[in-house]
Design a protein around this motif. Sequence first.
Motif, PDB file in Angstrom:
ATOM      1  N   HIS A 125      49.674   6.277 -10.133  1.00  0.00           N
ATOM      2  CA  HIS A 125      49.801   5.392 -11.291  1.00  0.00           C
ATOM      3  C   HIS A 125      49.412   3.958 -10.922  1.00  0.00           C
ATOM      4  CE1 HIS A 125      51.000   3.981 -15.104  1.00  0.00           C
ATOM      5  NE2 HIS A 125      52.168   3.454 -14.741  1.00  0.00           N
ATOM      6  N   HIS A 126      48.574   3.330 -11.797  1.00  0.00           N
ATOM      7  CA  HIS A 126      48.107   1.956 -11.622  1.00  0.00           C
ATOM      8  C   HIS A 126      47.251   1.785 -10.364  1.00  0.00           C
ATOM      9  CE1 HIS A 126      50.083   0.521 -15.091  1.00  0.00           C
ATOM     10  NE2 HIS A 126      51.319   0.497 -14.599  1.00  0.00           N
ATOM     11  N   LYS A 127      46.567   2.844  -9.951  1.00  0.00           N
ATOM     12  CA  LYS A 127      45.643   2.761  -8.843  1.00  0.00           C
ATOM     13  C   LYS A 127      44.237   3.111  -9.342  1.00  0.00           C
ATOM     14  CE  LYS A 127      49.076   3.749  -5.271  1.00  0.00           C
ATOM     15  NZ  LYS A 127      49.474   4.614  -4.133  1.00  0.00           N
ATOM     16  N   THR A 128      43.261   2.988  -8.460  1.00  0.00           N
ATOM     17  CA  THR A 128      41.865   3.206  -8.861  1.00  0.00           C
ATOM     18  C   THR A 128      41.641   4.618  -9.388  1.00  0.00           C
ATOM     19  OG1 THR A 128      41.156   1.626  -7.164  1.00  0.00           O
ATOM     20  CG2 THR A 128      39.473   3.072  -8.086  1.00  0.00           C
ATOM     21  N   THR A 129      42.251   5.595  -8.732  1.00  0.00           N
ATOM     22  CA  THR A 129      42.094   6.990  -9.175  1.00  0.00           C
ATOM     23  C   THR A 129      42.632   7.170 -10.582  1.00  0.00           C
ATOM     24  OG1 THR A 129      42.340   7.735  -6.885  1.00  0.00           O
ATOM     25  CG2 THR A 129      42.612   9.385  -8.618  1.00  0.00           C
ATOM     26  N   ASP A 130      43.771   6.569 -10.864  1.00  0.00           N
ATOM     27  CA  ASP A 130      44.384   6.666 -12.194  1.00  0.00           C
ATOM     28  C   ASP A 130      43.478   6.039 -13.245  1.00  0.00           C
ATOM     29  OD1 ASP A 130      46.232   7.072 -14.245  1.00  0.00           O
ATOM     30  OD2 ASP A 130      47.243   5.176 -13.849  1.00  0.00           O
ATOM     31  N   ALA A 132      40.256   5.543 -13.083  1.00  0.00           N
ATOM     32  CA  ALA A 132      39.011   6.312 -13.219  1.00  0.00           C
ATOM     33  C   ALA A 132      39.217   7.552 -14.088  1.00  0.00           C
ATOM     34  CB  ALA A 132      38.495   6.697 -11.838  1.00  0.00           C
ATOM     35  N   LEU A 133      40.312   8.271 -13.823  1.00  0.00           N
ATOM     36  CA  LEU A 133      40.581   9.467 -14.616  1.00  0.00           C
ATOM     37  C   LEU A 133      40.896   9.123 -16.063  1.00  0.00           C
ATOM     38  CD1 LEU A 133      42.674  11.557 -12.055  1.00  0.00           C
ATOM     39  CD2 LEU A 133      40.339  11.982 -12.825  1.00  0.00           C
ATOM     40  N   LEU A 134      41.592   8.015 -16.290  1.00  0.00           N
ATOM     41  CA  LEU A 134      41.864   7.590 -17.664  1.00  0.00           C
ATOM     42  C   LEU A 134      40.574   7.241 -18.394  1.00  0.00           C
ATOM     43  CD1 LEU A 134      45.095   5.367 -17.651  1.00  0.00           C
ATOM     44  CD2 LEU A 134      44.722   7.551 -18.804  1.00  0.00           C
ATOM     45  N   ILE A 136      37.601   8.497 -17.787  1.00  0.00           N
ATOM     46  CA  ILE A 136      36.914   9.763 -18.075  1.00  0.00           C
ATOM     47  C   ILE A 136      37.570  10.473 -19.246  1.00  0.00           C
ATOM     48  CG2 ILE A 136      36.382  12.047 -17.142  1.00  0.00           C
ATOM     49  CD1 ILE A 136      36.161  10.765 -14.387  1.00  0.00           C
ATOM     50  N   SER A 137      38.905  10.436 -19.308  1.00  0.00           N
ATOM     51  CA  SER A 137      39.610  11.103 -20.402  1.00  0.00           C
ATOM     52  C   SER A 137      39.320  10.435 -21.739  1.00  0.00           C
ATOM     53  CB  SER A 137      41.111  11.118 -20.123  1.00  0.00           C
ATOM     54  OG  SER A 137      41.655   9.815 -20.205  1.00  0.00           O
ATOM     55  N   VAL A 138      39.222   9.110 -21.744  1.00  0.00           N
ATOM     56  CA  VAL A 138      38.875   8.403 -22.992  1.00  0.00           C
ATOM     57  C   VAL A 138      37.475   8.785 -23.446  1.00  0.00           C
ATOM     58  CG1 VAL A 138      38.418   6.126 -23.988  1.00  0.00           C
ATOM     59  CG2 VAL A 138      40.448   6.480 -22.577  1.00  0.00           C
ATOM     60  N   LEU A 139      36.559   8.883 -22.487  1.00  0.00           N
ATOM     61  CA  LEU A 139      35.189   9.282 -22.829  1.00  0.00           C
ATOM     62  C   LEU A 139      35.153  10.698 -23.390  1.00  0.00           C
ATOM     63  CD1 LEU A 139      32.143   8.666 -22.732  1.00  0.00           C
ATOM     64  CD2 LEU A 139      32.125   9.568 -20.404  1.00  0.00           C
ATOM     65  N   THR A 218      40.937  16.662 -21.758  1.00  0.00           N
ATOM     66  CA  THR A 218      41.351  15.258 -21.727  1.00  0.00           C
ATOM     67  C   THR A 218      42.750  15.075 -22.306  1.00  0.00           C
ATOM     68  OG1 THR A 218      40.297  14.819 -23.881  1.00  0.00           O
ATOM     69  CG2 THR A 218      38.962  14.505 -21.917  1.00  0.00           C
ATOM     70  N   VAL A 219      43.061  15.841 -23.350  1.00  0.00           N
ATOM     71  CA  VAL A 219      44.409  15.751 -23.936  1.00  0.00           C
ATOM     72  C   VAL A 219      45.460  16.218 -22.926  1.00  0.00           C
ATOM     73  CG1 VAL A 219      45.915  16.635 -25.752  1.00  0.00           C
ATOM     74  CG2 VAL A 219      43.557  16.010 -26.286  1.00  0.00           C
ATOM     75  N   ILE A 220      45.202  17.344 -22.277  1.00  0.00           N
ATOM     76  CA  ILE A 220      46.146  17.869 -21.282  1.00  0.00           C
ATOM     77  C   ILE A 220      46.283  16.901 -20.112  1.00  0.00           C
ATOM     78  CG2 ILE A 220      46.510  19.733 -19.621  1.00  0.00           C
ATOM     79  CD1 ILE A 220      45.293  21.646 -21.625  1.00  0.00           C
ATOM     80  N   LEU A 221      45.182  16.300 -19.679  1.00  0.00           N
ATOM     81  CA  LEU A 221      45.236  15.327 -18.587  1.00  0.00           C
ATOM     82  C   LEU A 221      46.167  14.172 -18.932  1.00  0.00           C
ATOM     83  CD1 LEU A 221      42.137  14.065 -16.597  1.00  0.00           C
ATOM     84  CD2 LEU A 221      43.911  12.473 -17.304  1.00  0.00           C
TER      85      LEU A 221
END
Length: 343
Positions: A125-130, A132-134, A136-139, A218-221
Amino acid sequence: MLKVILRFCNLVILTLLVLSFFSFSLAYLFPGDPLANLSGVRSGSREQLETLGQIYHLSNNFLIQYWYYLGELFSGNWGVSFSSGLPLATEIARTLPASIELSTYALIISMIIGLPLGFLAGSRHHKTTDYALLSISVLGYSIPVFWLAMLMIVGFSLQLGWFPLSGRLSLLYEVPKISGFILLDIWWSDLDNKSEVFTDAFRHLILPTLSIAAFTTTVILRITRRSVIETMNSDYIQAAQARGLTPSQILYRHGIKNAIMPILPILAMQFTTLLTNAMIVEVIFSWPGIGNWLIQAIYQRDYPAIRVGMLAVSTLVVSFTMTIDMLIRLVDPKKSKVARVAI
């Protein structure tokens, strides 16, 4: 428990009655004469029209006609398709399993991809990986399903030629219908070239399945990420940290189990969304499901097929949603109303 089951049964029955009444009313809401919409006879002799009027009970009032319509539904006499001439019950039984199969495989893929990525984003949470995945999920959440399906056709079918362009199976093969699910039917069949047919059917499944799975993934993520964050900020997780457990030990011993339990009902609810998106994708990939069948019925003004098809899909969605909601309340009766609404 009995009160919950009875309450849900009453709610399902009432909802299905409303849906059936709306389905019955479509004969009067469609453009043209109700008798022509029901029978397909636009111009006939006076005796023929009178006979048809007696068959459909048009001489009775609206509610009496609806009562007879309910009787026909329960007896399995759903009418005949104008375009194919086949009974509508046969058409529904042929097309609905194809849509359910597509939605089921897409849900499995969404869970396989979305759950691990959601845990990864929540644990970082609140890191680069988080972030990046957020992103991608928005896209993935923003891309329309039909547009993504067409991009996949252009890229993977027309340009690269990796996957078939449309259909459920190549015309070279013929699989006997057993369950209506193509992979299961191939598995249960006695075909000599079973592995070859199975591979061909699997290749036809890939693009439409991925097209409708992208949105749900993306919803499940996002749901999993939120659940992991809430779980990791709970009191018992902080107590585990105070005992000196490492973050990985906390996640595997306490985090995964407690984070996944609240989201399982939500995952089941995603099936209805997948079914809706599948009906859109079916038209693009010429998938022989109920969505493609309904669109063709609309083009051909096959009014009996339209109203029975819409009733069948809405009945499946309502029944599945109500059943999952009832099971949630039976398993966790203390779940708050706010949580149930969020689900």
